[in-house]
Design a protein around this motif. Structure first.
Motif, PDB file in Angstrom:
ATOM      1  N   CYS A   8     -64.194 -27.939  -8.374  1.00  0.00           N
ATOM      2  CA  CYS A   8     -64.742 -26.734  -8.783  1.00  0.00           C
ATOM      3  C   CYS A   8     -65.871 -27.081  -7.691  1.00  0.00           C
ATOM      4  O   CYS A   8     -66.776 -28.075  -8.205  1.00  0.00           O
ATOM      5  N   ALA A   9     -66.016 -25.887  -7.309  1.00  0.00           N
ATOM      6  CA  ALA A   9     -67.688 -26.059  -6.099  1.00  0.00           C
ATOM      7  C   ALA A   9     -68.802 -25.438  -7.189  1.00  0.00           C
ATOM      8  O   ALA A   9     -69.565 -26.293  -7.151  1.00  0.00           O
ATOM      9  N   PRO A  10     -68.587 -24.004  -7.879  1.00  0.00           N
ATOM     10  CA  PRO A  10     -69.625 -24.334  -8.642  1.00  0.00           C
ATOM     11  C   PRO A  10     -69.909 -25.303  -9.903  1.00  0.00           C
ATOM     12  O   PRO A  10     -71.564 -25.561  -9.769  1.00  0.00           O
ATOM     13  N   CYS A  11     -68.730 -25.573 -10.809  1.00  0.00           N
ATOM     14  CA  CYS A  11     -69.205 -26.498 -11.722  1.00  0.00           C
ATOM     15  C   CYS A  11     -68.865 -27.430 -11.544  1.00  0.00           C
ATOM     16  O   CYS A  11     -69.511 -28.367 -11.690  1.00  0.00           O
ATOM     17  N   GLY A  12     -68.191 -28.100 -10.048  1.00  0.00           N
ATOM     18  CA  GLY A  12     -68.454 -29.475  -9.663  1.00  0.00           C
ATOM     19  C   GLY A  12     -67.118 -30.179 -10.677  1.00  0.00           C
ATOM     20  O   GLY A  12     -67.125 -31.010 -10.460  1.00  0.00           O
ATOM     21  N   LYS A  13     -66.612 -29.788 -11.432  1.00  0.00           N
ATOM     22  CA  LYS A  13     -65.738 -29.674 -12.112  1.00  0.00           C
ATOM     23  C   LYS A  13     -64.347 -30.314 -11.622  1.00  0.00           C
ATOM     24  O   LYS A  13     -63.522 -29.185 -10.840  1.00  0.00           O
ATOM     25  N   THR A  14     -63.066 -31.135 -11.445  1.00  0.00           N
ATOM     26  CA  THR A  14     -62.349 -31.985 -11.272  1.00  0.00           C
ATOM     27  C   THR A  14     -61.255 -31.609 -12.872  1.00  0.00           C
ATOM     28  O   THR A  14     -62.194 -31.815 -13.415  1.00  0.00           O
ATOM     29  N   PHE A  15     -59.674 -31.076 -11.964  1.00  0.00           N
ATOM     30  CA  PHE A  15     -59.069 -30.999 -12.381  1.00  0.00           C
ATOM     31  C   PHE A  15     -57.522 -31.013 -11.738  1.00  0.00           C
ATOM     32  O   PHE A  15     -57.403 -30.554 -10.642  1.00  0.00           O
ATOM     33  N   GLU A  16     -56.166 -31.623 -12.601  1.00  0.00           N
ATOM     34  CA  GLU A  16     -55.007 -31.639 -11.646  1.00  0.00           C
ATOM     35  C   GLU A  16     -54.519 -30.278 -12.531  1.00  0.00           C
ATOM     36  O   GLU A  16     -54.392 -29.924 -13.242  1.00  0.00           O
ATOM     37  N   GLU A  17     -53.946 -29.634 -10.887  1.00  0.00           N
ATOM     38  CA  GLU A  17     -52.802 -28.379 -11.222  1.00  0.00           C
ATOM     39  C   GLU A  17     -51.319 -28.804 -10.645  1.00  0.00           C
ATOM     40  O   GLU A  17     -51.401 -29.376  -9.701  1.00  0.00           O
ATOM     41  N   LEU A  18     -50.398 -28.574 -11.521  1.00  0.00           N
ATOM     42  CA  LEU A  18     -49.442 -28.948 -11.188  1.00  0.00           C
ATOM     43  C   LEU A  18     -48.800 -27.388 -10.558  1.00  0.00           C
ATOM     44  O   LEU A  18     -48.790 -26.538 -11.031  1.00  0.00           O
ATOM     45  N   VAL A  19     -48.601 -28.148  -9.117  1.00  0.00           N
ATOM     46  CA  VAL A  19     -47.757 -26.918  -8.510  1.00  0.00           C
ATOM     47  C   VAL A  19     -46.648 -26.465  -7.776  1.00  0.00           C
ATOM     48  O   VAL A  19     -45.688 -27.955  -7.507  1.00  0.00           O
ATOM     49  N   ILE A  20     -45.981 -25.624  -8.365  1.00  0.00           N
ATOM     50  CA  ILE A  20     -44.923 -25.153  -8.482  1.00  0.00           C
ATOM     51  C   ILE A  20     -44.271 -25.010  -6.932  1.00  0.00           C
ATOM     52  O   ILE A  20     -43.820 -25.692  -6.150  1.00  0.00           O
ATOM     53  N   ARG A  21     -45.424 -24.068  -6.818  1.00  0.00           N
ATOM     54  CA  ARG A  21     -44.153 -23.249  -5.753  1.00  0.00           C
ATOM     55  C   ARG A  21     -46.159 -23.091  -4.991  1.00  0.00           C
ATOM     56  O   ARG A  21     -47.468 -23.002  -5.356  1.00  0.00           O
ATOM     57  N   ARG A  22     -45.982 -22.871  -3.483  1.00  0.00           N
ATOM     58  CA  ARG A  22     -47.020 -23.115  -2.594  1.00  0.00           C
ATOM     59  C   ARG A  22     -47.900 -21.528  -2.770  1.00  0.00           C
ATOM     60  O   ARG A  22     -49.321 -21.479  -3.048  1.00  0.00           O
ATOM     61  N   SER A  23     -47.128 -20.535  -3.244  1.00  0.00           N
ATOM     62  CA  SER A  23     -48.142 -19.491  -3.810  1.00  0.00           C
ATOM     63  C   SER A  23     -48.717 -19.523  -5.088  1.00  0.00           C
ATOM     64  O   SER A  23     -49.987 -18.468  -5.585  1.00  0.00           O
ATOM     65  N   ASP A  24     -48.306 -20.681  -5.634  1.00  0.00           N
ATOM     66  CA  ASP A  24     -49.160 -20.747  -7.342  1.00  0.00           C
ATOM     67  C   ASP A  24     -50.936 -21.705  -6.516  1.00  0.00           C
ATOM     68  O   ASP A  24     -51.071 -21.346  -7.094  1.00  0.00           O
ATOM     69  N   GLU A  25     -50.905 -22.018  -5.425  1.00  0.00           N
ATOM     70  CA  GLU A  25     -52.108 -22.305  -4.541  1.00  0.00           C
ATOM     71  C   GLU A  25     -53.312 -21.539  -4.854  1.00  0.00           C
ATOM     72  O   GLU A  25     -54.063 -21.604  -5.885  1.00  0.00           O
ATOM     73  N   VAL A  26     -52.234 -19.745  -4.988  1.00  0.00           N
ATOM     74  CA  VAL A  26     -53.774 -18.933  -4.864  1.00  0.00           C
ATOM     75  C   VAL A  26     -53.905 -18.581  -5.556  1.00  0.00           C
ATOM     76  O   VAL A  26     -55.443 -18.051  -6.262  1.00  0.00           O
ATOM     77  N   GLU A  27     -53.584 -19.629  -7.052  1.00  0.00           N
ATOM     78  CA  GLU A  27     -53.962 -18.826  -8.513  1.00  0.00           C
ATOM     79  C   GLU A  27     -54.455 -19.687  -9.292  1.00  0.00           C
ATOM     80  O   GLU A  27     -54.533 -19.554 -10.131  1.00  0.00           O
TER      81      GLU A  27
END
Ligand SMILES: [Zn+2]
Length: 65
Positions: A8-27
């Motif tokens: 995250c740019a604003p707070c610098g928090k790092t997290f992992e996200e499970l991307v199932i579909r490419r369209s989910d990246e924008v969410e």
């Protein structure tokens, strides 16, 4: 399933996200501040590779199929 690491740019928090579909990246949003201004990072290719060559079982993933 590919798991991407986001920073995250604003707070610098790092997290992992499970991307199932490419369209989910924008969410993908920061779970901390809820900002969508996150940068995707390259997933680390098993950095914990001990010298000697020992295949470790993958971490507990959900049931596939
Ligand atoms: Zn954040």
């Amino acid at each position: 399933m590919p798991i991407y690491e986001y920073a995250c740019a604003p707070c610098g928090k790092t997290f992992e996200e499970l991307v199932i579909r490419r369209s989910d990246e924008v969410e993908v949003r920061c779970p901390g501040c809820g900002s969508a201004d996150v940068a995707r990072r390259m997933s680390r290719p098993a950095a914990a590779r001990a010298s000697g060559g020992g295949s470790v079982p993958p971490r507990g993933c959900g049931p596939v199929g």
